[in-house]
Design a protein around this motif. Structure first.
Motif, mmCIF file in Angstrom:
data_model
loop_
_atom_site.group_PDB
_atom_site.id
_atom_site.type_symbol
_atom_site.label_atom_id
_atom_site.label_comp_id
_atom_site.label_asym_id
_atom_site.label_seq_id
_atom_site.Cartn_x
_atom_site.Cartn_y
_atom_site.Cartn_z
ATOM 1 N N UNK A 288 -5.851 -8.783 -2.994
ATOM 2 C CA UNK A 288 -4.216 -7.354 -2.427
ATOM 3 C C UNK A 288 -3.805 -8.019 -1.068
ATOM 4 N N UNK A 289 -2.659 -7.522 -1.307
ATOM 5 C CA UNK A 289 -1.683 -7.389 0.025
ATOM 6 C C UNK A 289 -2.508 -7.396 1.362
ATOM 7 N N UNK A 290 -2.664 -8.112 2.861
ATOM 8 C CA UNK A 290 -3.048 -7.284 3.988
ATOM 9 C C UNK A 290 -3.749 -5.590 4.229
ATOM 10 N N UNK A 291 -1.740 -5.549 3.760
ATOM 11 C CA UNK A 291 -2.019 -4.014 4.177
ATOM 12 C C UNK A 291 -2.624 -2.912 3.177
ATOM 13 N N UNK B 151 0.525 -1.380 0.422
ATOM 14 C CA UNK B 151 0.009 -0.441 -0.243
ATOM 15 C C UNK B 151 0.863 1.603 -0.123
ATOM 16 N N UNK B 152 2.365 1.321 0.769
ATOM 17 C CA UNK B 152 3.006 2.084 0.676
ATOM 18 C C UNK B 152 3.360 2.961 -0.912
ATOM 19 N N UNK B 153 3.319 2.028 -1.405
ATOM 20 C CA UNK B 153 3.721 2.464 -3.135
ATOM 21 C C UNK B 153 2.541 2.890 -4.195
ATOM 22 N N UNK C 167 0.338 15.537 -3.694
ATOM 23 C CA UNK C 167 0.144 15.254 -2.539
ATOM 24 C C UNK C 167 1.205 14.797 -2.098
ATOM 25 N N UNK C 168 1.778 15.453 -0.063
ATOM 26 C CA UNK C 168 2.094 14.191 0.468
ATOM 27 C C UNK C 168 1.561 12.643 0.725
ATOM 28 N N UNK C 169 1.377 11.328 0.971
ATOM 29 C CA UNK C 169 1.075 11.187 1.856
ATOM 30 C C UNK C 169 0.408 10.672 2.148
ATOM 31 N N UNK C 170 -0.133 10.941 3.349
ATOM 32 C CA UNK C 170 -0.827 11.407 4.284
ATOM 33 C C UNK C 170 -2.041 11.216 3.845
ATOM 34 N N UNK C 171 -2.014 12.229 2.636
ATOM 35 C CA UNK C 171 -3.132 13.321 1.972
ATOM 36 C C UNK C 171 -3.546 11.676 0.630
ATOM 37 N N UNK C 172 -2.783 11.689 0.097
ATOM 38 C CA UNK C 172 -2.790 10.506 -0.286
ATOM 39 C C UNK C 172 -3.902 9.002 0.112
ATOM 40 N N UNK C 173 -3.081 9.053 1.790
ATOM 41 C CA UNK C 173 -3.751 7.227 2.271
ATOM 42 C C UNK C 173 -5.395 8.186 2.476
ATOM 43 N N UNK C 174 -5.742 9.423 3.098
ATOM 44 C CA UNK C 174 -7.322 9.866 2.632
ATOM 45 C C UNK C 174 -7.617 10.090 1.898
#
Length: 141
Positions: free
Chosen positions: A113-116, A69-71, A82-89
């Motif tokens: 998908x992987x669990x993350x 998920x990080x990728x 946008x930064x990763x934190x905003x991309x997460x939202x």
């Protein structure tokens, strides 16, 4: 059934975006990044479930990347600037809405998908302001 209007309005609301054009862009970027991580059967199911305007965003012919998920968040963040934190939202707003609108599809995508990735499919509450938080000033004309 997922409709373009409902999907973009919910993404706009959940991610506190300024308008549906921004929500449409976010939705398409997240779907494109996600499709690069899915096997062909899941890509087809996702495209079939999406409304017409979003189907092309979920089209990919390359082999799945198989990364975490990080990728996905880094890719979406790069495209949306946008930064990763905003991309997460933003990713969570899109994928949780798809999972809510089509629970069977949401389960299938989570399972392949992987669990993350699982938290991206969980609904979030839209941001709220506390009583003491000032509202932002509207832009000057």
């Amino acid at each position: 059934m997922i409709t373009h209007e409902h999907l973009t309005e919910e993404v706009r609301r959940m991610a506190a975006l300024p308008d549906t054009d921004a929500a449409t862009r976010v939705t398409r970027v997240v779907l494109g990044a996600l499709s690069h991580r899915l096997e062909m059967p899941q890509r087809r199911h996702l495209r079939q479930a999406l409304p017409g305007p979003e189907q092309d965003a979920a089209y990919a012919t390359v082999p799945p990347s198989g990364d975490g998920v990080t990728d996905l968040l880094a890719e979406a963040g790069r495209h949306l600037e946008v930064p990763p934190e905003r991309a997460l939202l933003l990713a969570q707003a899109v994928l949780a809405e798809i999972a809510e609108a089509d629970p069977a599809l949401g389960r299938e995508l989570r399972d392949h998908l992987p669990g993350d990735y699982a938290p991206l499919f969980s609904p979030r509450r839209p941001p709220t302001r506390s009583a003491g938080t000032p509202r932002p000033m509207p832009p000057r004309p």
